[in-house]
Scaffold this motif. Sequence first.
Motif, mmCIF file in Angstrom:
data_model
loop_
_atom_site.group_PDB
_atom_site.id
_atom_site.type_symbol
_atom_site.label_atom_id
_atom_site.label_comp_id
_atom_site.label_asym_id
_atom_site.label_seq_id
_atom_site.Cartn_x
_atom_site.Cartn_y
_atom_site.Cartn_z
ATOM 1 N N SER A 79 0.807 -1.223 0.000
ATOM 2 C CA SER A 79 0.000 0.000 0.000
ATOM 3 C C SER A 79 0.842 1.275 0.000
ATOM 4 O O SER A 79 0.301 2.376 -0.177
ATOM 5 C CB SER A 79 -0.944 0.015 1.206
ATOM 6 N N ALA B 140 1.373 1.528 -5.820
ATOM 7 C CA ALA B 140 0.653 2.405 -4.896
ATOM 8 C C ALA B 140 1.465 3.665 -4.617
ATOM 9 O O ALA B 140 0.905 4.772 -4.571
ATOM 10 C CB ALA B 140 0.352 1.665 -3.594
ATOM 11 N N ARG C 116 1.168 5.989 -7.561
ATOM 12 C CA ARG C 116 -0.155 6.634 -7.585
ATOM 13 C C ARG C 116 -0.213 7.770 -6.580
ATOM 14 O O ARG C 116 -0.669 8.880 -6.891
ATOM 15 C CB ARG C 116 -1.242 5.608 -7.265
ATOM 16 N N GLU D 74 -5.440 9.776 0.666
ATOM 17 C CA GLU D 74 -5.097 9.115 -0.597
ATOM 18 C C GLU D 74 -4.421 7.775 -0.344
ATOM 19 O O GLU D 74 -4.684 6.788 -1.027
ATOM 20 C CB GLU D 74 -4.189 10.025 -1.432
ATOM 21 N N GLY E 88 -7.327 5.723 -1.396
ATOM 22 C CA GLY E 88 -7.119 5.781 -2.834
ATOM 23 C C GLY E 88 -8.225 6.557 -3.525
ATOM 24 O O GLY E 88 -8.691 7.588 -3.034
ATOM 25 N N LYS E 89 -8.668 6.053 -4.684
ATOM 26 C CA LYS E 89 -9.725 6.756 -5.434
ATOM 27 C C LYS E 89 -11.107 6.543 -4.834
ATOM 28 O O LYS E 89 -12.075 7.202 -5.248
ATOM 29 C CB LYS E 89 -9.716 6.289 -6.890
ATOM 30 N N GLY F 165 -8.421 -2.403 -5.125
ATOM 31 C CA GLY F 165 -7.485 -1.281 -5.198
ATOM 32 C C GLY F 165 -6.167 -1.633 -4.532
ATOM 33 O O GLY F 165 -6.018 -2.711 -3.945
ATOM 34 N N ASP G 29 -4.844 0.696 -2.407
ATOM 35 C CA ASP G 29 -4.809 1.569 -1.237
ATOM 36 C C ASP G 29 -4.732 0.729 0.026
ATOM 37 O O ASP G 29 -4.962 -0.488 0.015
ATOM 38 C CB ASP G 29 -6.041 2.471 -1.218
#
Length: 466
Positions: A124, A129, A132, A170, A174-175, A251, A253
Amino acid sequence: MEAPEAAAPAPVEAESVRAVPATSIKGPRTPGFLQGVQLFASPTKFMRSCRDKFGKRFVLKIFPQADLYVLTDPVDIKEMFLAPRDVLHTGQGSAALEKYFGQTGLAWLDEKEHLNRRKQLMPSVKGGAQKRVEAAITEMAKEAVASWPRGEVLSLRPYVHKFTIEVIREVVFGKHVPSNWPQLFDAIWDMLKLNDSVTTMIETHNMSPLGVRTMRAIKPLGLDKFFKDRDRTDALLAEAVAERLDSGEPGDDMLAVMLNIKREDGSPLSATELRDEIMTMFVAGTETTAGGICWALEHLTRHPDKLEKLTKEVDEGTDDTYLTATVHEILRLRPPNPQIIPREVVKPVVLNGVRYEPGDQLWASGYLLHTDPDVYPDPDEFKPERFVGVKPGAYTWIPFGGGHTRCLGDRIAIIETKEVLREVLTTCELRRPDPREEAPTSRTVTMTPKRGAKMALEPRRQPVSG
């Protein structure tokens, strides 16, 4: 800048005859409570005075149940970092922060449990990750700095801290931002206000229920409000986790990674474990980075030659060598976490000729190590040049700790600091009416400028072309 070579800690049986007992180490004789207050109120002044009087090893009595041995020599620190996992534990070292993130997260685990959880969480904050998050930080820094007030002299720390909380959002979500994020952000922000007070150092988990109720009844201490804010945070976080479970969205995240962790018996992490790990990030991953960014702005505004050199590099946009060196130097001179998490001795160990016994606490002081003239010439001078083309040493530069418990998000924290500085210098000119150096003050275990990097951001005047 690496420490002299040191072997792993020697077996106690082979070295105990030549080793001196830790009880021979000197320290201040003032009451432990007073030592703790001095450390919180004037962290650098107090620690420097102890080193000046007692040398590179000294003992504090701020823990009623154990002696706290402060280590500042690179060889001592290297041998401590190399000690086996079953010799030194870190779990109890986070006692002051337990009220924030409980006892089931990475900060409280040791030996095999710590190793396994660290490996499980690594995806993560590393690899895809990490890329990102780093890409998101660039855009988040632009948006954040653009929203900060212009032309007004004020403490920048609250604005910087809010930015670091958004970055950890974030990392954690994440998203898939929870629908209740605005409310969750406010709850986290309110909860962290306790860090402004020495009350934050009270280890409430070691108190009786009656003791906690008594402390909560004393409203000026702020504990009652803190616990109410914590309850609100926990409830909102539980809603966010449930929402993600219902969505089934994958994800990289941290929440997605944790939801996929399985124990040997196939069971998932508990709701408490999820909560504790996430709150560790929102506390430890924001206070420290916010402090580092503020120290960078505080130092640059007192060293116009360094500021001009850095601004020129940012404007050219072809390299970030001096920017990286500036961040490394700030983290040396003002490590936001000036003393790393204490290690508890669980088996007798000899480190650099000193024998420590079970129950002893070992505290590596990054601040004193980083300001040792034997390690860094002119240690109190702000000189980013010392890190140009030089990689910080693993045992002489420890703002992120070291050994088994080095911070997982160290790279992300450095990127945050670089991107905020880049955006500030690209869009603003810094005006600081009061040129006096800001003294360090404590926020729980972190160190931050006392006035919160007080200055004004002015819209940058673009040079007149040709």
